[in-house]
Motif scaffolding. Structure first.
Motif, PDB file in Angstrom:
ATOM      1  N   SER A  85      49.857 -23.628  11.881  1.00 37.27           N
ATOM      2  CA  SER A  85      49.192 -23.613  11.529  1.00 37.27           C
ATOM      3  C   SER A  85      47.962 -22.593  10.950  1.00 37.27           C
ATOM      4  O   SER A  85      46.774 -22.405  11.680  1.00 37.27           O
ATOM      5  N   LEU A  86      49.098 -20.615  11.185  1.00 36.84           N
ATOM      6  CA  LEU A  86      48.767 -20.276  11.128  1.00 36.84           C
ATOM      7  C   LEU A  86      47.087 -19.514  10.215  1.00 36.84           C
ATOM      8  O   LEU A  86      47.202 -20.624   8.698  1.00 36.84           O
ATOM      9  N   LYS A  87      45.996 -19.003  10.471  1.00 38.99           N
ATOM     10  CA  LYS A  87      45.759 -18.939   9.634  1.00 38.99           C
ATOM     11  C   LYS A  87      45.202 -17.169   9.058  1.00 38.99           C
ATOM     12  O   LYS A  87      45.802 -16.215  10.070  1.00 38.99           O
ATOM     13  N   PRO A  88      45.038 -16.839   8.588  1.00 41.07           N
ATOM     14  CA  PRO A  88      44.631 -15.377   7.688  1.00 41.07           C
ATOM     15  C   PRO A  88      44.257 -14.659   9.595  1.00 41.07           C
ATOM     16  O   PRO A  88      44.590 -13.219   9.420  1.00 41.07           O
ATOM     17  N   GLU A  89      43.277 -15.306   9.895  1.00 41.31           N
ATOM     18  CA  GLU A  89      42.180 -14.521  11.611  1.00 41.31           C
ATOM     19  C   GLU A  89      43.255 -14.512  12.339  1.00 41.31           C
ATOM     20  O   GLU A  89      43.006 -13.557  13.484  1.00 41.31           O
ATOM     21  N   ASP A  90      44.592 -14.874  12.803  1.00 40.61           N
ATOM     22  CA  ASP A  90      45.401 -15.032  13.132  1.00 40.61           C
ATOM     23  C   ASP A  90      46.110 -13.608  12.436  1.00 40.61           C
ATOM     24  O   ASP A  90      46.918 -13.094  13.930  1.00 40.61           O
ATOM     25  N   THR A  91      45.944 -12.877  12.057  1.00 41.51           N
ATOM     26  CA  THR A  91      46.517 -11.580  11.839  1.00 41.51           C
ATOM     27  C   THR A  91      46.919 -10.633  12.783  1.00 41.51           C
ATOM     28  O   THR A  91      45.562  -9.887  12.888  1.00 41.51           O
ATOM     29  N   ALA A  92      47.430 -10.006  13.587  1.00 41.21           N
ATOM     30  CA  ALA A  92      47.203  -9.028  14.260  1.00 41.21           C
ATOM     31  C   ALA A  92      49.002  -8.517  14.538  1.00 41.21           C
ATOM     32  O   ALA A  92      50.189  -8.523  14.942  1.00 41.21           O
ATOM     33  N   VAL A  93      48.652  -7.474  15.439  1.00 41.50           N
ATOM     34  CA  VAL A  93      49.986  -6.917  16.537  1.00 41.50           C
ATOM     35  C   VAL A  93      49.884  -8.029  18.170  1.00 41.50           C
ATOM     36  O   VAL A  93      48.983  -7.785  18.205  1.00 41.50           O
ATOM     37  N   TYR A  94      50.976  -8.551  18.077  1.00 46.61           N
ATOM     38  CA  TYR A  94      50.858  -9.403  19.285  1.00 46.61           C
ATOM     39  C   TYR A  94      52.046  -8.556  20.329  1.00 46.61           C
ATOM     40  O   TYR A  94      52.953  -7.995  20.403  1.00 46.61           O
ATOM     41  N   TYR A  95      51.263  -8.832  21.632  1.00 47.85           N
ATOM     42  CA  TYR A  95      51.626  -8.184  22.849  1.00 47.85           C
ATOM     43  C   TYR A  95      52.004  -9.313  23.744  1.00 47.85           C
ATOM     44  O   TYR A  95      51.238 -10.114  24.191  1.00 47.85           O
ATOM     45  N   CYS A  96      53.082  -8.565  24.797  1.00 48.96           N
ATOM     46  CA  CYS A  96      53.344  -9.293  25.758  1.00 48.96           C
ATOM     47  C   CYS A  96      53.168  -8.836  27.128  1.00 48.96           C
ATOM     48  O   CYS A  96      53.250  -7.209  27.110  1.00 48.96           O
ATOM     49  N   ALA A  97      52.645  -9.491  28.181  1.00 49.95           N
ATOM     50  CA  ALA A  97      51.948  -8.667  29.266  1.00 49.95           C
ATOM     51  C   ALA A  97      52.664  -8.811  30.740  1.00 49.95           C
ATOM     52  O   ALA A  97      52.684 -10.420  30.115  1.00 49.95           O
ATOM     53  N   ALA A  98      52.879  -8.982  31.392  1.00 42.76           N
ATOM     54  CA  ALA A  98      53.462  -8.936  32.805  1.00 42.76           C
ATOM     55  C   ALA A  98      52.314  -8.703  33.939  1.00 42.76           C
ATOM     56  O   ALA A  98      52.096  -7.425  34.112  1.00 42.76           O
ATOM     57  N   SER A  99      52.509  -9.560  34.755  1.00 42.38           N
ATOM     58  CA  SER A  99      51.461  -9.368  36.255  1.00 42.38           C
ATOM     59  C   SER A  99      52.182 -10.266  37.255  1.00 42.38           C
ATOM     60  O   SER A  99      52.960 -10.834  37.125  1.00 42.38           O
ATOM     61  N   PHE A 100      52.627  -9.226  38.501  1.00 46.75           N
ATOM     62  CA  PHE A 100      52.843 -10.126  39.753  1.00 46.75           C
ATOM     63  C   PHE A 100      51.993 -10.553  40.451  1.00 46.75           C
ATOM     64  O   PHE A 100      51.940 -11.679  40.878  1.00 46.75           O
ATOM     65  N   PHE A 101      50.592 -10.765  40.589  1.00 45.81           N
ATOM     66  CA  PHE A 101      50.075 -10.481  41.179  1.00 45.81           C
ATOM     67  C   PHE A 101      48.689 -11.794  40.684  1.00 45.81           C
ATOM     68  O   PHE A 101      48.342 -12.830  41.432  1.00 45.81           O
ATOM     69  N   SER A 102      48.142 -11.343  39.141  1.00 42.47           N
ATOM     70  CA  SER A 102      47.425 -12.180  38.114  1.00 42.47           C
ATOM     71  C   SER A 102      47.236 -13.033  37.108  1.00 42.47           C
ATOM     72  O   SER A 102      48.769 -12.592  36.697  1.00 42.47           O
ATOM     73  N   MET A 103      46.795 -13.246  37.457  1.00 45.09           N
ATOM     74  CA  MET A 103      46.893 -14.223  35.470  1.00 45.09           C
ATOM     75  C   MET A 103      45.732 -13.866  34.497  1.00 45.09           C
ATOM     76  O   MET A 103      45.811 -14.351  33.516  1.00 45.09           O
ATOM     77  N   THR A 104      45.086 -12.696  35.027  1.00 44.37           N
ATOM     78  CA  THR A 104      44.055 -12.520  34.152  1.00 44.37           C
ATOM     79  C   THR A 104      44.287 -10.452  34.642  1.00 44.37           C
ATOM     80  O   THR A 104      43.891  -9.894  32.968  1.00 44.37           O
ATOM     81  N   THR A 105      44.899 -10.021  35.222  1.00 46.56           N
ATOM     82  CA  THR A 105      45.167  -8.639  34.716  1.00 46.56           C
ATOM     83  C   THR A 105      46.669  -8.635  34.773  1.00 46.56           C
ATOM     84  O   THR A 105      47.176  -8.575  35.709  1.00 46.56           O
TER      85      THR A 105
END
Length: 119
Positions: A85-105
């Motif tokens: 259900s994608l919307k025009p406001e979902d337009t962006a560059v999407y990045y994947c990220a990894a963290s060993f210790f945290s789910m927020t940093t």
């Protein structure tokens, strides 16, 4: 250190779907909490969704709840973001990220994949 490579972005009409993939290398995926973020033109990078090492804990932004689903396959060293259900406001560059210790940093990032949703 872990390397991250995103794929699956593209151009889609509003209401359509895409599945993003993030393949990791260098360290086993099960060692990391993983997240997806996005950055639209002229805006700051924002959180989209995250998933814990085991997959038991999932968080997502209010703007994508009910539409986007994060998942992981540790055996394939791959994290996914299913976007419906994608919307025009979902337009962006999407990045994947990894963290060993945290789910927020997060301290390891991919190069990003462009998602464009036309109205």
């Amino acid at each position: 250190q872990v390397q991250l490579v995103e794929s699956g972005g593209g151009l889609v009409q509003a209401g359509g779907s895409l599945r993003l993939s993030c393949v990791t290398s260098g360290r086993t995926l099960s060692s990391f909490n993983m997240g997806w973020f996005r950055q639209a033109p002229g805006k700051e990078r924002e959180f989209v969704a995250s998933i814990s090492k085991s997959g038991n804990t999932i968080n997502s932004a209010d703007s994508v709840k009910g539409r986007f689903t994060i998942s992981r396959d540790n055996a394939k060293n791959t994290v996914y973001l299913q976007m419906n259900s994608l919307k025009p406001e979902d337009t962006a560059v999407y990045y994947c990220a990894a963290s060993f210790f945290s789910m927020t940093t997060y301290n390891s990032w991919g190069q990003g994949t462009q998602v464009t949703v036309s109205s």
